[in-house]
Design a protein around this motif. Sequence first.
Motif, PDB file in Angstrom:
ATOM      1  N   THR A   1      -8.475 -42.528   6.523  1.00  0.00           N
ATOM      2  CA  THR A   1     -10.680 -42.438   7.642  1.00  0.00           C
ATOM      3  C   THR A   1     -10.464 -42.834   8.345  1.00  0.00           C
ATOM      4  OG1 THR A   1     -11.123 -42.527   4.412  1.00  0.00           O
ATOM      5  CG2 THR A   1     -12.784 -43.207   6.822  1.00  0.00           C
ATOM      6  N   ASP A   2      -9.863 -43.610   8.585  1.00  0.00           N
ATOM      7  CA  ASP A   2     -10.517 -44.930  10.092  1.00  0.00           C
ATOM      8  C   ASP A   2      -8.883 -43.512  11.010  1.00  0.00           C
ATOM      9  OD1 ASP A   2     -11.618 -46.730   8.921  1.00  0.00           O
ATOM     10  OD2 ASP A   2     -10.055 -47.849   9.190  1.00  0.00           O
ATOM     11  N   ARG A  12     -12.872 -39.031  -0.657  1.00  0.00           N
ATOM     12  CA  ARG A  12     -12.111 -39.777  -1.256  1.00  0.00           C
ATOM     13  C   ARG A  12     -11.984 -40.658  -0.931  1.00  0.00           C
ATOM     14  NH1 ARG A  12      -7.825 -36.807   1.099  1.00  0.00           N
ATOM     15  NH2 ARG A  12      -8.018 -35.090  -0.487  1.00  0.00           N
ATOM     16  N   GLN A  13     -12.372 -42.047  -0.193  1.00  0.00           N
ATOM     17  CA  GLN A  13     -11.926 -42.959  -0.267  1.00  0.00           C
ATOM     18  C   GLN A  13     -13.324 -43.542  -0.709  1.00  0.00           C
ATOM     19  OE1 GLN A  13     -12.522 -45.093   3.954  1.00  0.00           O
ATOM     20  NE2 GLN A  13     -14.527 -47.019   2.612  1.00  0.00           N
ATOM     21  N   GLN A  28     -22.132 -45.024   6.803  1.00  0.00           N
ATOM     22  CA  GLN A  28     -21.284 -45.963   8.150  1.00  0.00           C
ATOM     23  C   GLN A  28     -20.041 -44.679   8.683  1.00  0.00           C
ATOM     24  OE1 GLN A  28     -22.735 -48.249  10.276  1.00  0.00           O
ATOM     25  NE2 GLN A  28     -24.092 -48.577   7.984  1.00  0.00           N
ATOM     26  N   ASN A  29     -19.186 -44.130   7.753  1.00  0.00           N
ATOM     27  CA  ASN A  29     -18.201 -43.432   8.383  1.00  0.00           C
ATOM     28  C   ASN A  29     -19.371 -41.898   8.597  1.00  0.00           C
ATOM     29  OD1 ASN A  29     -16.127 -45.306   7.877  1.00  0.00           O
ATOM     30  ND2 ASN A  29     -15.601 -44.533   5.634  1.00  0.00           N
ATOM     31  N   ASP A  64     -11.654 -31.480   6.507  1.00  0.00           N
ATOM     32  CA  ASP A  64     -10.346 -32.793   6.888  1.00  0.00           C
ATOM     33  C   ASP A  64     -11.199 -33.791   6.141  1.00  0.00           C
ATOM     34  OD1 ASP A  64      -8.885 -30.227   5.866  1.00  0.00           O
ATOM     35  OD2 ASP A  64      -7.566 -30.680   8.302  1.00  0.00           O
ATOM     36  N   LEU A  65     -11.506 -33.937   7.625  1.00  0.00           N
ATOM     37  CA  LEU A  65     -12.347 -35.136   7.789  1.00  0.00           C
ATOM     38  C   LEU A  65     -13.867 -35.577   6.054  1.00  0.00           C
ATOM     39  CD1 LEU A  65     -12.651 -38.171   9.027  1.00  0.00           C
ATOM     40  CD2 LEU A  65     -14.334 -36.293  10.527  1.00  0.00           C
ATOM     41  N   LEU A  66     -14.350 -34.989   5.846  1.00  0.00           N
ATOM     42  CA  LEU A  66     -15.273 -35.164   4.592  1.00  0.00           C
ATOM     43  C   LEU A  66     -14.273 -35.191   4.100  1.00  0.00           C
ATOM     44  CD1 LEU A  66     -18.112 -32.810   6.393  1.00  0.00           C
ATOM     45  CD2 LEU A  66     -18.070 -35.011   7.037  1.00  0.00           C
ATOM     46  N   GLN A  67     -13.349 -34.474   3.097  1.00  0.00           N
ATOM     47  CA  GLN A  67     -12.322 -34.553   2.481  1.00  0.00           C
ATOM     48  C   GLN A  67     -11.859 -36.162   2.550  1.00  0.00           C
ATOM     49  OE1 GLN A  67      -9.474 -31.645   1.781  1.00  0.00           O
ATOM     50  NE2 GLN A  67      -9.364 -32.680  -0.117  1.00  0.00           N
TER      51      GLN A  67
END
Length: 499
Positions: A431-432, A454-455, A215-216, A447-450
């Motif tokens: 993440t949000d 990480r979540q 979903q993310n 950075d976003l995918l990382q």
Amino acid sequence: MNRVSKISIFLCILAITAPVLPKERTIELTLHSAVRIAMDNSYRIRQLKLGIDRTRYWLKAERAGLKSSVYMNLTAPEFSNLSEYKWNSTLQRDEMIRQNTQKVQMDLSIRQPVILLGYPTNGYLSLNNTMYRYIQMDEGEQDVSYYNRYFVKFEQPFFKPNTLKNNIEQAELNLQRQELNFLTDQVSYLNTIADSYYNLFRLTYLSIIFDHKIQNLKRVTGFVDRVSREDTTRSIEAIQVQVELANAEERMLQNKSELRLATARLKQTLRIDTEDDIFINPVVKITPIEVDLDQATQYGLTLRPSMRSLDNSRRRDEIDLENVKGWNSFSMNLEMTYGIEKQDETYQYLWEDSENSNSVTLTAYIPLWDWGQRKARIEAYKLDIKSVDLYKEETKTRIESEIKNAISNLEEYQTRALNMQENLDMAIEITDQSIVMYQKGKISLQDLLQNISRQTDTELNFLDAYLGFRRSLLSLMTNTYYDFENQISLLDQFKMNKY
């Protein structure tokens, strides 16, 4: 009537007369309900219950030996027509005598064990009646005589093992051993079901974790497509997101396959119909538990069947030692009778002018020499008791060590689970925020995918910590036979059918 109408009527009749098939059930499983279903459907549990019922009947039979018993011996008839040598006191020599006799005899007895202050003495008191009709044939003539005797009989052994008391205690110990074995098998079965349940819980929760990642990534896909259209130099970012999404979806599919197989195996274990649908709602609940080591150790030593089974075995060995001490040893037996008797040629006169009839017999058995056989047997049984004592001490030490390790594991996993729960909340928030910052162009896609990964890693670590917490709590429970979460012993839980 046309062909279509005939077919319609036939189908309606078939629908009405066809048997109604049972609808499949949807069952939501918890650990408690899974264990309860398994035990209700288990052949092994049923066999153990039958064993307990059988042992209870044996105990009932032994206790019935403390009550009066009534029996009759009937000899009807006894014929003797033979010749044999008998001593003739007049001639002072043996002579061949031919006998031709008939005898009908009845013995009736009411027998009661002697019990003093609730303690069986191993003696018996009985009320007896002996009556017979004796016929001697001599050259065609009959010599008929009748005999009748009423008497009270007392029998009491001395310096012998009390077999009546020992047999009852042995039956009680057998029942206790069966109940302890039943409890042990129930807890072992609980462990087996818990392993399958927590495995299914893990796979179900993994589906939620992978769905979170999917979903993310889908949330990011729209932004990345717009960015790549506006800036062709960043088109690779859309490809990167698609690759990550494809990998996440593939992991989801693999997990679903494993979940389906694990569900089928659990159905088979629980003996649930294959048409039924079972599922687990993976609710995470962490209630901090403080366990006192001394109290937990006390529970383990008093509630755990292994220690009680050793006490049971020791007592059984003590009874065996008592019995073997009575083997080939000095003993006495007292037998006293008191009553009336009458012998007459006429049956009607048997109850007139009866004479006193009494006897006292005291017998003793005195062993003289057995080459040390009795002493060697006694020493062998004494060593059995010492062996049980040594094993009991070893078991006590092992239980104390297992409980100490179980408490340490519980405290470690509990701390980890609580910490990871806080870290998970922060990872979701990061993440949000990262998605919002990526939309504003403040961070890169990498950075976003990382942060999304990480979540996922944090959720996986939290799942491992939580399952470690649940399993360590289960381990402590099976080591102490006490449920610290619900503050109740396992024996009481099984009795109340909470498992």
